[in-house]
Write an enzyme that holds these catalytic residues in place. Structure first.
Site, short mmCIF file in Angstrom:
data_model
loop_
_atom_site.label_atom_id
_atom_site.label_comp_id
_atom_site.label_asym_id
_atom_site.label_seq_id
_atom_site.Cartn_x
_atom_site.Cartn_y
_atom_site.Cartn_z
N VAL A 107 29.67 30.35 67.04
CA VAL A 107 28.48 29.50 67.16
C VAL A 107 27.38 29.30 66.25
O VAL A 107 26.70 31.00 66.50
CB VAL A 107 28.21 28.36 68.62
CG1 VAL A 107 27.48 27.73 68.72
CG2 VAL A 107 30.10 28.40 69.26
N HIS A 145 21.37 22.35 62.51
CA HIS A 145 20.75 23.13 63.73
C HIS A 145 19.13 23.14 64.06
O HIS A 145 18.76 23.56 63.59
CB HIS A 145 21.85 24.34 64.31
CG HIS A 145 21.07 24.75 65.22
ND1 HIS A 145 21.96 25.37 66.08
CD2 HIS A 145 20.09 26.46 65.46
CE1 HIS A 145 21.40 25.91 67.62
NE2 HIS A 145 20.28 26.25 67.07
C1 GAR Z 1 19.56 17.53 65.81
O1 GAR Z 1 18.28 17.64 66.63
C2 GAR Z 1 20.41 18.30 65.86
O2 GAR Z 1 20.16 19.41 64.65
C3 GAR Z 1 21.15 18.88 67.68
O3 GAR Z 1 21.12 18.28 67.94
C4 GAR Z 1 20.34 16.47 67.36
C5 GAR Z 1 20.94 15.20 67.04
O4 GAR Z 1 20.11 14.37 67.14
N1 GAR Z 1 21.91 19.87 67.21
C6 GAR Z 1 21.85 20.53 67.74
O5 GAR Z 1 21.63 21.34 68.41
C7 GAR Z 1 23.70 21.26 67.62
N2 GAR Z 1 24.00 22.82 68.44
P1 GAR Z 1 21.02 13.02 65.98
O6 GAR Z 1 21.76 12.27 67.35
O7 GAR Z 1 19.39 11.88 66.62
O8 GAR Z 1 20.83 13.39 64.91
#
Ligand code: GAR
Length: 218
Positions: free
Chosen positions: A146, A111
């Protein structure tokens, strides 16, 4: 002992997946990726998996009547692949309590905030609006609420005066790419146990690795 087998669940570009693929390419890394699942056809991360010759599945949530039917399909695919640990990596669907219970302590998430601050979406814009000086990311075991659950690894980065949400997100993302492979390594090496709702990390290697994460650019 064999390597820990992972299923990585994605919805988008998959840069954290790529970080795990790169880590697992090292012969001494204690985990390997057995399956990548995306709920979005055409998600960029699927290409990283294909290039690394990792089996992929697209399980589109819109193809199911409700959340529990979708989660049952996920569960069946993961179960058939015989994986030990499920890693959410930018997987933008909330999982049902039944799925979370079934994978209790075998399901982790990354996260983009220092939990318990900034659960939910738009973490970077909210942090900037609050004027915080330190941002970061968290790898944690997943619980039904969550963005809660025992914290395995956190990495902090500074918030700089001219940051906007994109600049801050990029700095945090670089930290994510170190934090996630480290957290999976700690689990795979059996260094993580859970007591009183908190994750306890054993071992001397932890101290150095944790300090290094404070400076993800260095
Ligand atoms: C990342 O920054 C991850 O921490 C976030 O989405 C992005 C995915 O990037 N996750 C969330 O916000 C989950 N609630 P990626 O597809 O390049 O790994």
């Amino acid at each position: 002992m064999g390597r820990l087998s992972l299923a990585v669940l994605i919805s988008g570009r998959g840069s954290n997946l790529r970080a795990l693929i790169d880590a697992a390419a090292a012969p001494d890394y204690p985990a390997e990726i057995g399956l990548v699942i995306s709920n979005v056809a055409g998600a960029g991360g699927l290409e990283h998996a294909a290039r690394a010759r990792i089996p992929t599945r697209v399980i589109g949530h819109r193809d199911f009547p409700d959340r529990s039917a979708f989660d049952a399909a996920l569960d069946a695919a993961i179960g058939a692949a015989g994986v030990d640990l499920v890693c959410l990596a930018g997987f933008m669907r909330i999982l049902s309590p039944g799925f979370v219970a079934r994978w209790h302590d075998r399901l982790v998430n990354i996260h983009p905030s220092l939990l318990p601050a900034y659960r939910g979406l738009d973490t970077h814009a909210r942090a900037l609006a609050d004027g915080v000086r330190i941002a970061g990311c968290t790898v944690h075991f997943v619980r039904a609420d969550v963005d809660t659950g025992p914290i395995i690894v956190q990495a902090a980065v500074p918030v700089l005066p001219d940051d906007d949400a994109d600049r801050l997100a990029a700095r945090v993302l670089a930290a994510e790419h170190r934090a996630y492979p480290l957290a999976v390594r700690l689990i795979a090496e059996g260094r993580v146990r859970i007591a009183d709702g908190r994750a306890i990390v054993d071992g001397a290697a932890w101290a150095g690795a944790g300090a290094g994460l404070l400076n993800p650019g260095g």
